[in-house]
Design a protein around this motif. Structure first.
Motif, mmCIF file in Angstrom:
data_model
loop_
_atom_site.group_PDB
_atom_site.id
_atom_site.type_symbol
_atom_site.label_atom_id
_atom_site.label_comp_id
_atom_site.label_asym_id
_atom_site.label_seq_id
_atom_site.Cartn_x
_atom_site.Cartn_y
_atom_site.Cartn_z
ATOM 1 N N HIS A 15 3.090 1.951 3.742
ATOM 2 C CA HIS A 15 4.029 3.076 3.898
ATOM 3 C C HIS A 15 3.788 3.768 5.238
ATOM 4 C CE1 HIS A 15 6.053 6.907 3.132
ATOM 5 N NE2 HIS A 15 6.730 6.272 2.183
ATOM 6 N N ASP A 16 4.898 4.170 5.866
ATOM 7 C CA ASP A 16 4.841 4.835 7.167
ATOM 8 C C ASP A 16 3.854 5.997 7.201
ATOM 9 O OD1 ASP A 16 6.263 3.760 9.260
ATOM 10 O OD2 ASP A 16 8.185 4.559 8.578
ATOM 11 N N ALA A 17 3.788 6.742 6.117
ATOM 12 C CA ALA A 17 2.983 7.965 6.108
ATOM 13 C C ALA A 17 1.495 7.696 6.230
ATOM 14 C CB ALA A 17 3.266 8.767 4.828
ATOM 15 N N VAL A 18 1.059 6.510 5.839
ATOM 16 C CA VAL A 18 -0.385 6.204 5.866
ATOM 17 C C VAL A 18 -0.682 4.971 6.723
ATOM 18 C CG1 VAL A 18 -0.843 7.298 3.646
ATOM 19 C CG2 VAL A 18 -0.211 4.868 3.713
ATOM 20 N N TYR A 19 0.298 4.524 7.479
ATOM 21 C CA TYR A 19 0.145 3.263 8.218
ATOM 22 C C TYR A 19 -1.071 3.290 9.144
ATOM 23 C CZ TYR A 19 1.315 -0.754 11.158
ATOM 24 O OH TYR A 19 1.266 -1.932 11.854
ATOM 25 N N VAL A 60 0.860 -1.184 0.000
ATOM 26 C CA VAL A 60 0.000 0.000 0.000
ATOM 27 C C VAL A 60 0.895 1.231 0.000
ATOM 28 C CG1 VAL A 60 -1.844 1.242 1.179
ATOM 29 C CG2 VAL A 60 -1.776 -1.271 1.267
ATOM 30 N N PHE A 61 0.944 1.914 -1.141
ATOM 31 C CA PHE A 61 1.770 3.115 -1.271
ATOM 32 C C PHE A 61 1.006 4.331 -0.751
ATOM 33 C CE2 PHE A 61 3.774 0.290 -4.409
ATOM 34 C CZ PHE A 61 5.106 0.430 -4.026
ATOM 35 N N PRO A 62 1.703 5.405 -0.432
ATOM 36 C CA PRO A 62 1.035 6.549 0.214
ATOM 37 C C PRO A 62 0.025 7.260 -0.677
ATOM 38 C CG PRO A 62 3.342 7.052 -0.270
ATOM 39 C CD PRO A 62 3.172 5.589 -0.484
ATOM 40 N N ASP A 63 0.109 7.077 -1.998
ATOM 41 C CA ASP A 63 -0.837 7.734 -2.896
ATOM 42 C C ASP A 63 -2.063 6.873 -3.182
ATOM 43 O OD1 ASP A 63 0.810 5.915 -4.370
ATOM 44 O OD2 ASP A 63 0.034 6.798 -6.210
ATOM 45 N N ALA A 64 -2.183 5.721 -2.528
ATOM 46 C CA ALA A 64 -3.284 4.798 -2.799
ATOM 47 C C ALA A 64 -4.614 5.343 -2.280
ATOM 48 C CB ALA A 64 -3.007 3.452 -2.152
ATOM 49 N N ASP A 65 -5.702 4.867 -2.858
ATOM 50 C CA ASP A 65 -7.039 5.070 -2.306
ATOM 51 C C ASP A 65 -7.153 4.127 -1.109
ATOM 52 O OD1 ASP A 65 -9.755 4.777 -1.655
ATOM 53 O OD2 ASP A 65 -10.409 5.177 -3.706
ATOM 54 N N LEU A 66 -7.024 4.670 0.092
ATOM 55 C CA LEU A 66 -6.902 3.825 1.283
ATOM 56 C C LEU A 66 -8.159 3.018 1.561
ATOM 57 C CD1 LEU A 66 -4.852 5.984 3.811
ATOM 58 C CD2 LEU A 66 -4.064 4.276 2.163
ATOM 59 N N GLN A 67 -9.333 3.568 1.303
ATOM 60 C CA GLN A 67 -10.562 2.817 1.550
ATOM 61 C C GLN A 67 -10.664 1.623 0.603
ATOM 62 O OE1 GLN A 67 -12.675 3.128 4.083
ATOM 63 N NE2 GLN A 67 -11.415 4.820 4.861
ATOM 64 N N SER A 68 -10.343 1.848 -0.654
ATOM 65 C CA SER A 68 -10.355 0.751 -1.616
ATOM 66 C C SER A 68 -9.284 -0.275 -1.276
ATOM 67 C CB SER A 68 -10.133 1.291 -3.032
ATOM 68 O OG SER A 68 -10.019 0.248 -3.966
ATOM 69 N N ALA A 69 -8.095 0.190 -0.924
ATOM 70 C CA ALA A 69 -7.015 -0.724 -0.573
ATOM 71 C C ALA A 69 -7.367 -1.549 0.658
ATOM 72 C CB ALA A 69 -5.732 0.078 -0.313
ATOM 73 N N ALA A 70 -8.009 -0.927 1.636
ATOM 74 C CA ALA A 70 -8.402 -1.649 2.850
ATOM 75 C C ALA A 70 -9.445 -2.720 2.534
ATOM 76 C CB ALA A 70 -8.940 -0.669 3.886
ATOM 77 N N ALA A 71 -10.415 -2.383 1.690
ATOM 78 C CA ALA A 71 -11.456 -3.345 1.323
ATOM 79 C C ALA A 71 -10.860 -4.535 0.577
ATOM 80 C CB ALA A 71 -12.523 -2.664 0.471
ATOM 81 N N LEU A 72 -9.969 -4.256 -0.376
ATOM 82 C CA LEU A 72 -9.351 -5.335 -1.134
ATOM 83 C C LEU A 72 -8.412 -6.160 -0.260
ATOM 84 C CD1 LEU A 72 -8.658 -3.427 -4.462
ATOM 85 C CD2 LEU A 72 -10.121 -5.427 -4.195
ATOM 86 N N PHE A 93 6.934 0.127 5.725
ATOM 87 C CA PHE A 93 8.090 0.409 4.875
ATOM 88 C C PHE A 93 8.190 1.924 4.678
ATOM 89 C CE2 PHE A 93 4.679 0.083 1.718
ATOM 90 C CZ PHE A 93 4.967 1.103 0.821
ATOM 91 N N ARG A 94 9.379 2.387 4.226
ATOM 92 C CA ARG A 94 9.629 3.830 4.139
ATOM 93 C C ARG A 94 9.718 4.356 2.711
ATOM 94 N NH1 ARG A 94 14.701 3.167 8.040
ATOM 95 N NH2 ARG A 94 14.715 1.313 6.695
ATOM 96 N N ASP A 95 10.103 3.493 1.762
ATOM 97 C CA ASP A 95 10.204 3.962 0.377
ATOM 98 C C ASP A 95 10.030 2.772 -0.561
ATOM 99 O OD1 ASP A 95 12.728 2.612 0.243
ATOM 100 O OD2 ASP A 95 13.745 4.402 0.985
#
Length: 491
Positions: free
Chosen positions: A302-306, A267-279, A405-407
């Motif tokens: 990614h740390d930024a959205v963990y 899961v990268f920081p630019d992801a749609d987090l709701q969609s990523a969480a559902a999937l 992860f960080r990068d």
């Protein structure tokens, strides 16, 4: 998580005898197995088991039927496979329900009957298409033909968690390539496979072209080492694969193996987090209760959205409805049996004891009205060390690890730090990142912003200890064809 425990009574189950040469065989040399329905822990049906004697009969029936199959015109063989697809379509509901009774996968996820229909239609279209080529020979006017021919009788060995999926991805192309099949489902889940064998007969395929022989270790060993088998396709775990490969080596029989996985879901920081969480919830602990080689059990965030992702992910899991797998509102069912339940609970306990990560939710057997079944809470560990046994060993249950992860480089490094390489997943809206990261992942399939939706058009298989060979696509067809070169002198 909600519970629904009003169990449905089904009338689709019949005694499970073998299917050899177009006939049911109830009395066998290997005896029987008492099938237990995982949702209730109660006996479901008595399954006849194939031993060496029945394997001999099935291979002999296959050899005879394969000659009859290849004597038909390509048009006729194509049309018979289309007729079989039509018949599967007419029986989709029945096959789905039998699939539920096999291993208690919720019927809301039991889409492999439809997958079977799609693969049959796809590979029927290859029957009358060219399989060979003519290649010029340097310095000669000779005619040089490169042909692809069937092996004759192929063995297809399926795991308990995917008999219909294996019928789709292996039996369909094997028939299209001109082979007969001895199809061995697990004794833990034989019902849908046996009904598929009956539908092959109803569609008009030669009796014995598809023989269905539920078996335990004895029958599987006899099938893998049988001298009349031209090729073995095995789907299952690595330990059993080693035994199958060793048995097949007796006759130097080639083997295709689709094995386990410990898939990373990035899961990268630019992801749609709701969609990523559902999937991630679907592809991780919920789908088939994590009992899938495609389970994305390592979720790299990614740390930024963990924290935001974990909150959304746990919320999705909390929405799961647990209960009777035949209830279409249920989205989470039991594991296959008591031994599996004990093994998974031990792995959870070991992870907690070793401090492999923080237990965020789950970890216990579900009681109450579901206590008689083999239900286990969806279990999530956070801040997991990728070097831990929890992150490296395939749990084959509803247990997932969330790893920071960080990068991009670290994400790729963690994802590839595994002996497995069947699937990898990622969530990003950056097209450049999607392409560049996908090419660096050591995995047979990479799924970007989606789940592992197998299709007949796409090849599927593993890297490293996730196996070798492919199902799906023209690559999957070629697994069931052997190459012959014919050179005709013109001078």
């Amino acid at each position: 998580m909600a519970q629904r425990s009003q169990f449905v009574v089904s009338d689709v189950i019949t005694p499970a005898g073998l299917l050899i040469g177009g006939e049911r065989v109830a009395h066998t040399s290997a005896g029987t197995h008492q099938h237990i329905y995982p949702a209730t822990g109660r006996p479901n049906v008595v399954v006849s088991l194939a031993g060496r004697e029945e394997i001999d009969r099935a291979v002999a029936a296959g050899r005879q039927a394969q000659r009859a199959w290849m004597s038909l015109t390509v048009d006729r063989r194509r049309d018979l496979l289309i007729d079989l697809a039509d018949l599967v379509h007419e029986h989709l509901d029945e096959l789905a329900e039998l699939n539920v009774h096999d291993y208690a996968v919720p019927i809301s996820y039991a889409g492999t009957a439809l997958l079977l229909e799609r693969f049959l239609r796809h590979y029927a279209g290859y029957v009358d298409k060219p399989h060979g080529a003519i290649a010029p020979v340097n310095g000669s006017f000779d005619v040089n033909l490169i042909e692809r021919e069937p092996y004759g009788v192929v063995a297809v060995i399926a795991p308990w968690n995917g008999a219909l999926a294996v019928a789709a991805s292996c039996v369909a192309p094997a028939l299209a390539a001109g082979n007969a099949v001895v199809f061995k489902p697990s004794e833990l889940a034989p019902l849908a496979a046996l009904r598929f064998g009956e539908l092959c007969l109803l569609a008009g395929l030669p009796p014995g072209l598809v023989n269905v022989v539920p078996a335990a270790a004895e029958g599987g060993d006899a099938l893998a080492r049988h001298p009349g088998v031209g090729k073995v396709h095995f789907t299952g775990g690595g330990a059993t694969a080693r035994k199958v490969i060793a048995a097949a080596a007796t006759n130097l029989t080639p083997v295709v193996a689709e094995l386990g996985g410990k898939s990373a879901n990035i899961v990268f920081p630019d992801a749609d987090l709701q969609s990523a969480a559902a999937l991630a919830a679907h592809q991780g602990p919920l789908m088939q209760s994590g009992q899938s080689c495609a389970c994305a059990s390592r979720i790299l965030v990614h740390d930024a959205v963990y924290e935001d992702f974990v909150d959304a992910f746990l919320a999705r899991i909390a929405e799961a409805t647990i209960g009777d797998p035949l209830d279409r509102a249920v989205t989470f069912g039991p594991v296959i049996g008591q031994a599996a339940l004990d093994r998974i609970l031990t792995a959870i306990g070991d992870a907690v004891g070793r401090g492999s990560g923080q237990l965020l939710t789950g970890g216990r057997r579900i009681g109450g009205e579901l206590a008689a079944g083999y239900y286990l809470e969806p279990t999530v560990f956070g801040d997991v060390d990728n070097a831990s046994e929890l992150a490296q060993t395939e749990t084959f249950g509803p247990v997932v690890s969330v790893i920071r992860f960080r990068d991009d480089d670290e994400a790729v490094s963690i994802a590839n730090d595994s002996v497995y390489g069947l699937n990898a997943f990622m969530h990003t809206r950056d097209l450049v990142r999607a392409h560049s990261v996908a090419r660096r992942l050591e995995s047979g399939s990479v799924w970007v912003n989606t789940f592992s939706d197998m299709s007949p058009q796409g090849p599927y298989g593993g890297y490293k200890q996730s196996g070798f060979g492919r199902t799906g696509g023209v690559e999957g067809l070629h697994e069931f064809l052997q190459v012959k070169n014919i050179r005709i002198g013109m001078r």
